[in-house]
Design an enzyme around this catalytic site. Structure first.
Site, PDB file in Angstrom:
ATOM      1  N   GLU A 153     -38.196 -14.214 -21.123  1.00  0.00           N
ATOM      2  CA  GLU A 153     -37.396 -15.240 -20.429  1.00  0.00           C
ATOM      3  C   GLU A 153     -38.260 -16.175 -19.583  1.00  0.00           C
ATOM      4  O   GLU A 153     -39.442 -15.914 -19.333  1.00  0.00           O
ATOM      5  CB  GLU A 153     -36.346 -14.560 -19.554  1.00  0.00           C
ATOM      6  CG  GLU A 153     -36.953 -13.611 -18.526  1.00  0.00           C
ATOM      7  CD  GLU A 153     -36.275 -13.680 -17.176  1.00  0.00           C
ATOM      8  OE1 GLU A 153     -36.029 -14.796 -16.688  1.00  0.00           O
ATOM      9  OE2 GLU A 153     -36.020 -12.608 -16.611  1.00  0.00           O
TER      10      GLU A 153
ATOM     11  N   LYS B 194     -31.917 -23.598 -13.422  1.00  0.00           N
ATOM     12  CA  LYS B 194     -31.722 -22.261 -13.977  1.00  0.00           C
ATOM     13  C   LYS B 194     -30.599 -22.353 -15.024  1.00  0.00           C
ATOM     14  O   LYS B 194     -29.542 -22.917 -14.753  1.00  0.00           O
ATOM     15  CB  LYS B 194     -31.300 -21.380 -12.795  1.00  0.00           C
ATOM     16  CG  LYS B 194     -31.534 -19.902 -12.930  1.00  0.00           C
ATOM     17  CD  LYS B 194     -31.428 -19.247 -11.546  1.00  0.00           C
ATOM     18  CE  LYS B 194     -30.912 -17.840 -11.632  1.00  0.00           C
ATOM     19  NZ  LYS B 194     -30.778 -17.191 -10.324  1.00  0.00           N
TER      20      LYS B 194
ATOM     21  N   VAL C 207     -31.692 -14.109 -17.929  1.00  0.00           N
ATOM     22  CA  VAL C 207     -31.478 -13.064 -18.936  1.00  0.00           C
ATOM     23  C   VAL C 207     -30.327 -13.486 -19.846  1.00  0.00           C
ATOM     24  O   VAL C 207     -30.435 -13.436 -21.079  1.00  0.00           O
ATOM     25  CB  VAL C 207     -31.199 -11.699 -18.261  1.00  0.00           C
ATOM     26  CG1 VAL C 207     -30.669 -10.689 -19.259  1.00  0.00           C
ATOM     27  CG2 VAL C 207     -32.469 -11.174 -17.594  1.00  0.00           C
TER      28      VAL C 207
ATOM     29  N   ASP D 222     -19.889 -12.391  -6.361  1.00  0.00           N
ATOM     30  CA  ASP D 222     -21.145 -12.745  -7.024  1.00  0.00           C
ATOM     31  C   ASP D 222     -21.589 -11.621  -7.960  1.00  0.00           C
ATOM     32  O   ASP D 222     -22.145 -10.615  -7.518  1.00  0.00           O
ATOM     33  CB  ASP D 222     -22.224 -13.062  -5.979  1.00  0.00           C
ATOM     34  CG  ASP D 222     -23.465 -13.686  -6.613  1.00  0.00           C
ATOM     35  OD1 ASP D 222     -23.544 -13.756  -7.860  1.00  0.00           O
ATOM     36  OD2 ASP D 222     -24.361 -14.113  -5.859  1.00  0.00           O
TER      37      ASP D 222
ATOM     38  N   SER E 286     -23.660 -11.266 -11.635  1.00  0.00           N
ATOM     39  CA  SER E 286     -24.481 -12.049 -12.558  1.00  0.00           C
ATOM     40  C   SER E 286     -23.837 -12.162 -13.940  1.00  0.00           C
ATOM     41  O   SER E 286     -23.300 -11.179 -14.476  1.00  0.00           O
ATOM     42  CB  SER E 286     -25.856 -11.408 -12.697  1.00  0.00           C
ATOM     43  OG  SER E 286     -26.620 -12.119 -13.653  1.00  0.00           O
ATOM     44  N   ALA E 287     -23.946 -13.341 -14.515  1.00  0.00           N
ATOM     45  CA  ALA E 287     -23.480 -13.556 -15.898  1.00  0.00           C
ATOM     46  C   ALA E 287     -24.333 -12.771 -16.896  1.00  0.00           C
ATOM     47  O   ALA E 287     -23.971 -12.671 -18.073  1.00  0.00           O
ATOM     48  CB  ALA E 287     -23.515 -15.049 -16.232  1.00  0.00           C
ATOM     49  N   ASP E 288     -25.435 -12.175 -16.434  1.00  0.00           N
ATOM     50  CA  ASP E 288     -26.229 -11.301 -17.319  1.00  0.00           C
ATOM     51  C   ASP E 288     -25.354 -10.157 -17.839  1.00  0.00           C
ATOM     52  O   ASP E 288     -25.508  -9.722 -18.983  1.00  0.00           O
ATOM     53  CB  ASP E 288     -27.424 -10.684 -16.572  1.00  0.00           C
ATOM     54  CG  ASP E 288     -28.488 -11.698 -16.181  1.00  0.00           C
ATOM     55  OD1 ASP E 288     -28.364 -12.882 -16.535  1.00  0.00           O
ATOM     56  OD2 ASP E 288     -29.445 -11.288 -15.490  1.00  0.00           O
TER      57      ASP E 288
ATOM     58  N   LYS F 287     -32.172  -5.573 -10.527  1.00  0.00           N
ATOM     59  CA  LYS F 287     -33.014  -5.857  -9.356  1.00  0.00           C
ATOM     60  C   LYS F 287     -32.530  -5.109  -8.117  1.00  0.00           C
ATOM     61  O   LYS F 287     -31.341  -4.947  -7.898  1.00  0.00           O
ATOM     62  CB  LYS F 287     -33.080  -7.359  -9.123  1.00  0.00           C
ATOM     63  CG  LYS F 287     -34.079  -8.004 -10.109  1.00  0.00           C
ATOM     64  CD  LYS F 287     -34.286  -9.463  -9.842  1.00  0.00           C
ATOM     65  CE  LYS F 287     -33.154 -10.261 -10.406  1.00  0.00           C
ATOM     66  NZ  LYS F 287     -33.187 -10.358 -11.876  1.00  0.00           N
TER      67      LYS F 287
HETATM   68  N1  PSU Z   1     -36.577 -10.187 -13.589  1.00  0.00           N
HETATM   69  C1  PSU Z   1     -37.565 -10.398 -12.664  1.00  0.00           C
HETATM   70  N2  PSU Z   1     -37.503 -11.529 -11.913  1.00  0.00           N
HETATM   71  C2  PSU Z   1     -36.480 -12.481 -12.066  1.00  0.00           C
HETATM   72  C3  PSU Z   1     -35.448 -12.250 -13.054  1.00  0.00           C
HETATM   73  C4  PSU Z   1     -35.564 -11.090 -13.770  1.00  0.00           C
HETATM   74  O1  PSU Z   1     -38.476  -9.560 -12.515  1.00  0.00           O
HETATM   75  O2  PSU Z   1     -36.467 -13.508 -11.365  1.00  0.00           O
HETATM   76  C5  PSU Z   1     -34.321 -13.293 -13.219  1.00  0.00           C
HETATM   77  C6  PSU Z   1     -33.635 -13.140 -14.589  1.00  0.00           C
HETATM   78  O3  PSU Z   1     -33.762 -14.377 -15.266  1.00  0.00           O
HETATM   79  C7  PSU Z   1     -32.176 -12.850 -14.272  1.00  0.00           C
HETATM   80  C8  PSU Z   1     -32.005 -13.589 -12.977  1.00  0.00           C
HETATM   81  O4  PSU Z   1     -31.301 -13.286 -15.274  1.00  0.00           O
HETATM   82  O5  PSU Z   1     -33.230 -13.236 -12.279  1.00  0.00           O
HETATM   83  C9  PSU Z   1     -30.715 -13.179 -12.257  1.00  0.00           C
HETATM   84  O6  PSU Z   1     -30.198 -14.284 -11.610  1.00  0.00           O
HETATM   85  P1  PSU Z   1     -28.684 -14.250 -11.036  1.00  0.00           P
HETATM   86  O7  PSU Z   1     -28.652 -13.089 -10.099  1.00  0.00           O
HETATM   87  O8  PSU Z   1     -28.499 -15.589 -10.336  1.00  0.00           O
HETATM   88  O9  PSU Z   1     -27.773 -14.104 -12.209  1.00  0.00           O
HETATM   89 MN    MN Z   2     -24.941 -14.943  -9.065  1.00  0.00          MN
END
Ligand code: PSU
Ligand code: MN
Length: 291
Positions: free
Chosen positions: A4, A65, A85, A117, A119-121, A138
């Protein structure tokens, strides 16, 4: 095999971002697979950035993003975008790529009962047939709720040589997993069986961070608590939350969380490449018949 680009644009600072992206690509090649770093460049989806494209992408500031909801807009306005992701899985699947490595997936944020909140992941994993190797979700997230959400969405969460959901910088979370595999071949057989049934969901393979660079749970929890306070005080919302927290953790730990993040990213890329090679060997042994 997909890699990614949000981690390059928003997860790590220059020049560590470019250095790590290159190390991940080398780790993939060393294990006999072909890396394809995915991003949107001037309104085009690119599967497999060239070395020059990667370098200029890593140096550019203010890249948007791109998750599922953002893709059409970014393409139409000919922008350059970093795929999360979710965004990466969606583009990988369209290109016929089934394997993907990242650091940690997004998930249910702490306090999501008020902020909503999530994630759409997670929803992407429910609908797109790509296997993701990661060190869990994370550490800034609510891990028990993230696991519950994945279960509800029908996404298999499989320990790679572990019985526990890893906690990103930390090897253990105390959260048990129902499935475990111990080799690339076993992982490949699981992928094949899952997709052969016609299921169209993704698969999460959880690979704990290498022991020599993993951090201690108490230390990370204390840092995350402070990071969340700081984000709330600064009024950070939406897709800015994750990059803000990762950056805060790195500064407050004198770069130690970043070092662990880099090590686990490279480690995950190597493991995903081994699984990709085993999956491809399985396909050839069946006359190319794997899904
Ligand atoms: N893994 C890492 N660092 C990152 C990410 C993943 O070690 O920054 C990113 C990925 O692209 C994941 C995003 O989809 O963080 C999540 O963002 P959000 O919480 O806004 O969906
Ligand atoms: Mn989010």
């Amino acid at each position: 095999m997909a890699l990614e680009s949000t981690v390059i644009a928003h997860g790590l600072p220059w020049p560590h971002n470019l250095d790590t992206a290159r190390k991940m690509e080398s780790a993939v090649r060393d294990k006999g697979a072909v890396p394809a770093t995915i991003a949107v460049l001037e309104g085009r989806m690119v599967v497999g950035l060239s070395s020059e494209q990667l370098a200029s992408f890593a140096e550019t500031e203010g890249i948007v993003k791109v998750s599922r909801a953002d893709l059409g807009r970014v393409l139409a306005s000919r922008q350059t975008g970093a795929t999360t992701v979710a965004g990466t899985m969606l583009i990988a699947a369209r290109a016929g790529v089934r394997m993907f490595a990242t650091g940690g997936i997004g998930g249910v944020h702490r306090g999501a009962e008020l902020s909503f909140d999530i994630s759409a992941d997670l929803t992407e994993l429910a609908r797109t047939p790509v296997a993701v190797v990661c060190a869990g979700a994370k550490a800034i997230l609510d891990l028990p709720r993230t696991l519950e959400a994945l279960e509800t969405l029908g996404v298999p969460v499989v320990g790679y040589r572990t019985n526990e959901f890893p906690a990103f910088y930390v090897r253990e979370s105390g959260l048990p997993l129902k499935a475990r595999v111990d080799s690339p071949e076993e992982a490949a057989r699981l992928m094949n069986a899952h997709w052969e049934t016609g299921l169209s969901s993704g698969i999460v393979f959880c690979n704990p961070p290498p022991a020599d660079c993993a951090l201690k749970k108490q230390e990370v929890e204390a840092l995350v608590g402070r990071a969340l306070h700081s984000a709330a005080a600064a009024g950070i919302r939406g897709n800015g939350v994750t990059p803000y927290l990762l950056d805060y953790l790195s500064k407050e730990s004198q770069g130690r969380t970043m070092e662990t993040n880099i090590s686990l990213l490279v480690h995950n890329a190597g493991v995903a490449a081994e699984i990709a090679a085993a999956y491809s060997a399985l396909a050839s042994s069946r006359g190319g018949a794997t899904p």
